[in-house]
Design an enzyme around this catalytic site. Structure first.
Site, PDB file in Angstrom:
ATOM      1  N   CYS A 252       1.000  -1.206  -0.126  1.00  0.00           N
ATOM      2  CA  CYS A 252       0.158  -0.194  -0.062  1.00  0.00           C
ATOM      3  C   CYS A 252       0.851   1.265  -0.059  1.00  0.00           C
ATOM      4  CB  CYS A 252      -0.947   0.099   1.190  1.00  0.00           C
ATOM      5  SG  CYS A 252      -0.330  -0.306   2.736  1.00  0.00           S
TER       6      CYS A 252
ATOM      7  N   HIS B 205      -1.907   5.560   6.509  1.00  0.00           N
ATOM      8  CA  HIS B 205      -0.486   5.957   6.622  1.00  0.00           C
ATOM      9  C   HIS B 205      -0.182   7.405   6.247  1.00  0.00           C
ATOM     10  CE1 HIS B 205       0.635   1.542   6.842  1.00  0.00           C
ATOM     11  NE2 HIS B 205      -0.131   1.428   5.588  1.00  0.00           N
TER      12      HIS B 205
HETATM   13  N1  LIG Z   1      -4.071  -4.547   5.231  1.00  0.00           N
HETATM   14  C1  LIG Z   1      -3.596  -3.769   4.721  1.00  0.00           C
HETATM   15  O1  LIG Z   1      -3.083  -2.336   4.840  1.00  0.00           O
HETATM   16  C2  LIG Z   1      -2.626  -4.133   3.446  1.00  0.00           C
HETATM   17  C3  LIG Z   1      -2.326  -5.364   3.344  1.00  0.00           C
HETATM   18  N2  LIG Z   1      -1.364  -5.670   2.109  1.00  0.00           N
HETATM   19  C4  LIG Z   1      -1.007  -7.123   2.079  1.00  0.00           C
HETATM   20  O2  LIG Z   1      -2.092  -7.864   1.482  1.00  0.00           O
HETATM   21  C5  LIG Z   1      -1.934  -9.155   2.053  1.00  0.00           C
HETATM   22  C6  LIG Z   1      -3.101  -9.519   2.797  1.00  0.00           C
HETATM   23  O3  LIG Z   1      -3.135  -8.608   3.765  1.00  0.00           O
HETATM   24  P1  LIG Z   1      -4.445  -8.387   4.604  1.00  0.00           P
HETATM   25  O4  LIG Z   1      -5.746  -8.175   3.645  1.00  0.00           O
HETATM   26  O5  LIG Z   1      -4.393  -7.188   5.500  1.00  0.00           O
HETATM   27  O6  LIG Z   1      -4.788  -9.517   5.504  1.00  0.00           O
HETATM   28  P2  LIG Z   1      -5.875 -10.101   6.538  1.00  0.00           P
HETATM   29  O7  LIG Z   1      -5.282 -10.661   7.609  1.00  0.00           O
HETATM   30  O8  LIG Z   1      -6.906  -9.173   6.737  1.00  0.00           O
HETATM   31  O9  LIG Z   1      -6.345 -11.300   5.652  1.00  0.00           O
HETATM   32  C7  LIG Z   1      -5.923 -12.284   5.370  1.00  0.00           C
HETATM   33  C8  LIG Z   1      -7.010 -13.530   5.178  1.00  0.00           C
HETATM   34  O10 LIG Z   1      -6.221 -14.735   4.579  1.00  0.00           O
HETATM   35  C9  LIG Z   1      -6.896 -15.704   5.247  1.00  0.00           C
HETATM   36  N3  LIG Z   1      -5.916 -16.756   5.365  1.00  0.00           N
HETATM   37  C10 LIG Z   1      -4.899 -17.047   6.222  1.00  0.00           C
HETATM   38  N4  LIG Z   1      -4.207 -18.139   5.727  1.00  0.00           N
HETATM   39  C11 LIG Z   1      -4.881 -18.463   4.424  1.00  0.00           C
HETATM   40  C12 LIG Z   1      -4.518 -19.558   3.726  1.00  0.00           C
HETATM   41  N5  LIG Z   1      -3.552 -20.568   3.878  1.00  0.00           N
HETATM   42  N6  LIG Z   1      -5.157 -19.734   2.578  1.00  0.00           N
HETATM   43  C13 LIG Z   1      -6.475 -18.902   2.308  1.00  0.00           C
HETATM   44  N7  LIG Z   1      -6.685 -17.757   3.156  1.00  0.00           N
HETATM   45  C14 LIG Z   1      -5.646 -17.660   4.524  1.00  0.00           C
HETATM   46  C15 LIG Z   1      -7.249 -15.328   6.885  1.00  0.00           C
HETATM   47  O11 LIG Z   1      -8.115 -16.079   7.544  1.00  0.00           O
HETATM   48  C16 LIG Z   1      -7.745 -13.871   6.389  1.00  0.00           C
HETATM   49  O12 LIG Z   1      -9.389 -14.013   6.303  1.00  0.00           O
HETATM   50  C17 LIG Z   1      -0.581  -8.964   2.726  1.00  0.00           C
HETATM   51  O13 LIG Z   1       0.386  -9.569   1.829  1.00  0.00           O
HETATM   52  C18 LIG Z   1      -0.667  -7.703   3.202  1.00  0.00           C
HETATM   53  O14 LIG Z   1       0.802  -7.366   3.262  1.00  0.00           O
HETATM   54  C19 LIG Z   1      -1.131  -4.781   0.998  1.00  0.00           C
HETATM   55  C20 LIG Z   1      -1.724  -3.339   1.169  1.00  0.00           C
HETATM   56  C21 LIG Z   1      -2.416  -2.867   2.486  1.00  0.00           C
HETATM   57  O1  LIG Z   2       1.406  -2.959   2.912  1.00  0.00           O
HETATM   58  C1  LIG Z   2       1.519  -2.251   3.878  1.00  0.00           C
HETATM   59  O2  LIG Z   2       2.167  -1.554   4.696  1.00  0.00           O
HETATM   60  P1  LIG Z   2       3.740  -1.399   4.096  1.00  0.00           P
HETATM   61  O3  LIG Z   2       3.576  -0.688   2.550  1.00  0.00           O
HETATM   62  O4  LIG Z   2       4.323  -0.403   4.938  1.00  0.00           O
HETATM   63  O5  LIG Z   2       4.311  -2.883   3.972  1.00  0.00           O
HETATM   64  C2  LIG Z   2       0.178  -2.458   4.727  1.00  0.00           C
HETATM   65  O6  LIG Z   2      -0.208  -1.401   5.509  1.00  0.00           O
HETATM   66  C3  LIG Z   2       0.350  -3.814   5.468  1.00  0.00           C
HETATM   67  O7  LIG Z   2       1.353  -3.532   6.508  1.00  0.00           O
HETATM   68  P2  LIG Z   2       1.630  -4.349   7.905  1.00  0.00           P
HETATM   69  O8  LIG Z   2       2.538  -5.273   7.600  1.00  0.00           O
HETATM   70  O9  LIG Z   2       1.908  -3.194   8.836  1.00  0.00           O
HETATM   71  O10 LIG Z   2       0.147  -5.323   8.098  1.00  0.00           O
END
Ligand SMILES: NC(=O)C1=CN([C@@H]2O[C@H](COP(=O)(O)OP(=O)(O)OC[C@H]3O[C@@H](n4cnc5c(N)ncnc54)[C@H](O)[C@@H]3O)[C@@H](O)[C@H]2O)C=CC1
Ligand SMILES: O=C(OP(=O)(O)O)[C@H](O)COP(=O)(O)O
Length: 337
Positions: free
Chosen positions: A140, A220
């Protein structure tokens, strides 16, 4: 119609699911869940077919009265591409599965660039993922940096970038994350991953980033110092940013002087989940001093990467070869400014 699956239905996955459903050139097969929680129930209520990651848990979904369409492996087998939105470092476990099923996959910024050897941003390197089997939408924060820096680089060339990234402690629902009462250098080493990460989508750029974690969940915030290659008028920088989609110049003097007020602005837009897909820049912060451009911006971490995921699908499935056409199509379907 090309078929898209979402593996991992959390913060990012649930937003990409809705964004994919709103496009007319791709179809959502379904989403996967590991446990029968409220998000699983609401995924079904929203009309998504729900597949379970752990087949042994079928009974738990039955007991909870949540209807499933099959297993995640079955969902993957049906798809042309999987958007892997599992938590960081879980993705690599899935790569062999995608390879065996012969499906393409998009990873998120929590995974290392080396996993795919290819990273993606709609504006800076769309063509490189055209037809690719595996790519990764940068994080992000890196997406936020690319959104504003690419048009500036195109306008007048960027010699050197220094950025201080103030990172939110956790997403709004992450009750177990922090800090609660501290400012934490995160990482305490320099550079943070964001600078090297930017180089995976804006090749050859000279950037060093420093990052801090603070007790906030909404957004952020970035502070940028950009040495420019060529002289340029501030008005021309403003003009190019104003005319670039997925970037917003907003005025602190109109009551938008903080990330909290940016998120209030997002609520007024009336979108699903109050998302702000665009990167808002404080217009008043833009200034050029001795050939160096300064500005401050913010990132709605839960949503800014979502349109990039849609464009990445389009590039990798060869649905559109022109990045600007894909960006326009995604923007129109998602109501992006
Ligand atoms: N939350 C944020 O601010 C941002 C996150 N990201 C990236 O996106 C990715 C996902 O992050 P989030 O959506 O925040 O995570 P999250 O924790 O909100 O969602 C992940 C989901 O995947 C599920 N999960 C866990 N293990 C699994 C598996 N083996 N197979 C299928 N599903 C599984 C979890 O139960 C959960 O529903 C990460 O790589 C993160 O770094 C990127 C930009 C922003
Ligand atoms: O992609 C993100 O941040 P990043 O650009 O600082 O790695 C998301 O906000 C997830 O960050 P986290 O690793 O703090 O959950």
């Amino acid at each position: 119609m090309k078929l898209v699956a979402i593996n991992g239905y959390g913060t990012i996955g649930k937003r990409v699911a809705i964004a994919v459903s709103s496009q007319d050139d791709m179809k959502l097969v379904g989403v996967s869940k590991t446990k029968p929680d409220f998000e699983a129930r609401m995924a079904v209520e929203k009309g998504h077919d729900l597949y379970i990651t752990i087949p042994e848990r079928e009974k738990l979904f039955d007991q909870a009265g949540i209807e499933i369409a099959g297993t995640a492996d079955e969902m993957i087998a049906e798809s042309d591409i999987v958007v892997d939105c599992t938590p960081g470092n879980v993705g690599p476990e899935n790569l062999d599965k995608y390879k065996k099923a012969g499906v393409k996959a998009i990873y998120q910024g929590g995974e290392d660039h080396d996993l795919t050897g290819l990273s993606f941003n709609s504006f800076s390197n769309y063509d490189d993922s055209y037809g690719a089997d595996y790519s990764r939408v940068v994080s992000c924060n890196t997406t936020g940096l690319t959104r504003s820096l690419k048009p500036i680089d195109d306008l007048c060339g960027v010699k050197k970038i220094r950025a201080v990234m103030v990172r939110r402690g956790g997403d709004p629902s992450q009750v177990n994350k922090g800090p609660i009462n501290a400012i934490v250098p995160n990482p305490p080493t320099i550079p943070s991953h964001h600078g090297p990460d930017l180089k995976t989508v804006m090749y050859g750029v000279d950037i060093t980033t420093v990052a801090l974690l603070v007790p906030t969940t909404l957004m952020h915030q970035h502070n940028l110092m950009v040495e420019l290659k060529n002289d340029v008028a501030l008005d021309d920088v403003i003009d190019v940013l104003e005319n670039r989609s997925r970037v917003l110049l907003l005025n602190a003097k109109e009551g938008l002087g903080s990330t909290a007020e940016f998120m209030e602005y997002a609520k007024e837009l009336g979108r699903s989940r109050n998302d702000l897909f665009e990167i808002p820049i404080w217009k008043e912060s833009l200034n050029i001093v001795d050939g160096e451009l300064f500005y401050m911006q913010a990132v709605h971490q839960e949503s800014d990467v979502v349109p990039e995921n849609v464009d990445a699908i389009r590039a990798m499935l060869e649905l559109e070869s022109d990045n600007e056409k894909s960006i326009e199509k995604t923007n129109k379907a998602m109501g992006i400014l």
